[in-house]
Design a protein around this motif. Structure first.
Motif, PDB file in Angstrom:
ATOM      1  N   ALA A   1       1.146  -1.245  -0.224  1.00  0.00           N
ATOM      2  CA  ALA A   1       0.224   0.214   0.062  1.00  0.00           C
ATOM      3  C   ALA A   1       1.138   1.575  -0.121  1.00  0.00           C
ATOM      4  N   PRO A   2       1.128   1.742  -0.579  1.00  0.00           N
ATOM      5  CA  PRO A   2       2.555   2.966  -1.458  1.00  0.00           C
ATOM      6  C   PRO A   2       2.103   3.966  -0.651  1.00  0.00           C
ATOM      7  N   LYS A   3       0.802   4.658   0.173  1.00  0.00           N
ATOM      8  CA  LYS A   3       0.301   5.963   0.672  1.00  0.00           C
ATOM      9  C   LYS A   3       0.540   5.601   2.238  1.00  0.00           C
ATOM     10  N   ILE A   4       0.264   4.660   2.656  1.00  0.00           N
ATOM     11  CA  ILE A   4       0.568   4.429   4.165  1.00  0.00           C
ATOM     12  C   ILE A   4       2.376   4.343   4.019  1.00  0.00           C
ATOM     13  N   ILE A   5       2.986   2.859   3.216  1.00  0.00           N
ATOM     14  CA  ILE A   5       4.190   3.170   3.160  1.00  0.00           C
ATOM     15  C   ILE A   5       4.621   3.935   3.414  1.00  0.00           C
ATOM     16  N   ALA A   6       4.992   5.038   2.299  1.00  0.00           N
ATOM     17  CA  ALA A   6       5.297   6.417   2.541  1.00  0.00           C
ATOM     18  C   ALA A   6       4.551   7.180   3.353  1.00  0.00           C
ATOM     19  N   LYS A   7       3.311   7.229   4.157  1.00  0.00           N
ATOM     20  CA  LYS A   7       3.753   8.193   4.852  1.00  0.00           C
ATOM     21  C   LYS A   7       4.504   7.365   6.474  1.00  0.00           C
ATOM     22  N   HIS A   8       4.753   5.930   6.532  1.00  0.00           N
ATOM     23  CA  HIS A   8       5.288   5.537   7.429  1.00  0.00           C
ATOM     24  C   HIS A   8       6.605   5.998   7.390  1.00  0.00           C
ATOM     25  N   ALA A   9       7.221   6.018   6.463  1.00  0.00           N
ATOM     26  CA  ALA A   9       8.661   6.419   5.598  1.00  0.00           C
ATOM     27  C   ALA A   9       8.777   7.631   6.556  1.00  0.00           C
ATOM     28  N   ARG A  10       7.756   8.647   6.357  1.00  0.00           N
ATOM     29  CA  ARG A  10       7.716  10.287   5.958  1.00  0.00           C
ATOM     30  C   ARG A  10       7.390  10.165   7.993  1.00  0.00           C
ATOM     31  N   ILE A  11       7.003   9.923   8.611  1.00  0.00           N
ATOM     32  CA  ILE A  11       6.583  10.271   9.631  1.00  0.00           C
ATOM     33  C   ILE A  11       8.063   9.697  10.759  1.00  0.00           C
ATOM     34  N   LEU A  12       8.683   8.438  10.315  1.00  0.00           N
ATOM     35  CA  LEU A  12       9.522   8.326  11.283  1.00  0.00           C
ATOM     36  C   LEU A  12      11.448   8.897  10.788  1.00  0.00           C
ATOM     37  N   ARG A  13      11.418   8.829   9.525  1.00  0.00           N
ATOM     38  CA  ARG A  13      12.766   9.807   8.580  1.00  0.00           C
ATOM     39  C   ARG A  13      13.461   8.412   8.490  1.00  0.00           C
TER      40      ARG A  13
ATOM     41  N   GLU B   1       8.931  -3.727   5.922  1.00  0.00           N
ATOM     42  CA  GLU B   1       8.678  -4.891   5.472  1.00  0.00           C
ATOM     43  C   GLU B   1       7.759  -5.500   4.849  1.00  0.00           C
ATOM     44  N   VAL B   2       7.233  -5.039   3.135  1.00  0.00           N
ATOM     45  CA  VAL B   2       6.331  -5.862   3.247  1.00  0.00           C
ATOM     46  C   VAL B   2       6.028  -7.347   2.413  1.00  0.00           C
ATOM     47  N   LYS B   3       4.739  -8.111   2.772  1.00  0.00           N
ATOM     48  CA  LYS B   3       5.315  -9.609   2.361  1.00  0.00           C
ATOM     49  C   LYS B   3       5.447  -9.509   1.030  1.00  0.00           C
ATOM     50  N   ASP B   4       4.952  -9.341  -0.175  1.00  0.00           N
ATOM     51  CA  ASP B   4       5.560  -9.689  -1.034  1.00  0.00           C
ATOM     52  C   ASP B   4       7.647  -9.122  -1.825  1.00  0.00           C
ATOM     53  N   LEU B   5       7.548  -7.993  -1.330  1.00  0.00           N
ATOM     54  CA  LEU B   5       8.548  -7.694  -1.358  1.00  0.00           C
ATOM     55  C   LEU B   5      10.136  -7.721  -0.564  1.00  0.00           C
ATOM     56  N   GLY B   6       9.781  -8.450   0.832  1.00  0.00           N
ATOM     57  CA  GLY B   6      10.595  -8.147   1.835  1.00  0.00           C
ATOM     58  C   GLY B   6      11.105  -6.693   2.352  1.00  0.00           C
ATOM     59  N   GLN B   7      12.080  -7.126   2.850  1.00  0.00           N
ATOM     60  CA  GLN B   7      12.909  -5.517   3.623  1.00  0.00           C
ATOM     61  C   GLN B   7      13.436  -4.600   2.944  1.00  0.00           C
ATOM     62  N   LEU B   8      12.176  -3.225   3.107  1.00  0.00           N
ATOM     63  CA  LEU B   8      12.663  -2.382   2.414  1.00  0.00           C
ATOM     64  C   LEU B   8      13.144  -1.044   3.230  1.00  0.00           C
ATOM     65  N   GLU B   9      14.502  -0.644   3.325  1.00  0.00           N
ATOM     66  CA  GLU B   9      15.031   0.628   4.224  1.00  0.00           C
ATOM     67  C   GLU B   9      15.539   2.003   4.024  1.00  0.00           C
ATOM     68  N   PHE B  10      14.519   3.154   4.849  1.00  0.00           N
ATOM     69  CA  PHE B  10      15.002   3.909   4.330  1.00  0.00           C
ATOM     70  C   PHE B  10      15.442   4.724   5.524  1.00  0.00           C
ATOM     71  N   ARG B  11      16.091   6.391   5.063  1.00  0.00           N
ATOM     72  CA  ARG B  11      16.980   6.448   5.390  1.00  0.00           C
ATOM     73  C   ARG B  11      16.481   8.387   5.301  1.00  0.00           C
ATOM     74  N   ASN B  12      16.720   8.904   6.354  1.00  0.00           N
ATOM     75  CA  ASN B  12      16.166  10.508   6.236  1.00  0.00           C
ATOM     76  C   ASN B  12      14.929  10.673   5.066  1.00  0.00           C
ATOM     77  N   GLY B  13      14.444  10.164   5.320  1.00  0.00           N
ATOM     78  CA  GLY B  13      12.845   9.890   4.873  1.00  0.00           C
ATOM     79  C   GLY B  13      12.588   9.888   3.064  1.00  0.00           C
ATOM     80  N   ARG B  14      13.529   8.708   2.540  1.00  0.00           N
ATOM     81  CA  ARG B  14      13.744   8.605   1.443  1.00  0.00           C
ATOM     82  C   ARG B  14      13.729   7.418   1.238  1.00  0.00           C
ATOM     83  N   PHE B  15      13.574   5.927   0.488  1.00  0.00           N
ATOM     84  CA  PHE B  15      13.886   4.952   0.563  1.00  0.00           C
ATOM     85  C   PHE B  15      14.588   4.519  -0.339  1.00  0.00           C
ATOM     86  N   LEU B  16      15.955   3.428  -0.026  1.00  0.00           N
ATOM     87  CA  LEU B  16      17.451   2.985  -0.603  1.00  0.00           C
ATOM     88  C   LEU B  16      17.239   2.176  -1.587  1.00  0.00           C
TER      89      LEU B  16
END
Length: 82
Positions: free
Chosen positions: A23-35, A40-55
């Motif tokens: 759910a891109p909008k919910i995941i992006a909101k989570h990254a924007r808040i926590l920075r 971990e997304v079920k079909d994609l695996g673990q996605l890391e984000f730093r400074n509010g951007r996904f690596l």
């Protein structure tokens, strides 16, 4: 100077949030808040984000690459019209 114990304590604070579907909008909101953190997304695996951007991982499949591009597009601030 950073100590190994300091880094270990910081890594304990980062919790992995699990998403049962992409759910891109919910995941992006989570990254924007926590920075900084990991989701971990079920079909994609673990996605890391730093400074509010996904690596982008060095080696990843096209579906993971497309998901990260889409998430970072949602996190990009809108351009104000001139």
């Amino acid at each position: 100077m950073s100590d190994f114990r300091d880094e270990a304590e910081l890594s304990k604070d980062v919790a992995v949030r699990n998403f049962p579907l992409f759910a891109p909008k919910i995941i992006a909101k989570h990254a924007r808040i926590l920075r900084d953190g990991v989701v971990e997304v079920k079909d994609l695996g673990q996605l890391e984000f730093r400074n509010g951007r996904f690596l982008m991982p060095r080696h990843c499949g096209p579906n993971i690459r497309q998901a990260i591009v889409e998430l970072n597009e949602l996190l990009r601030p809108p351009v104000a019209p001139v």
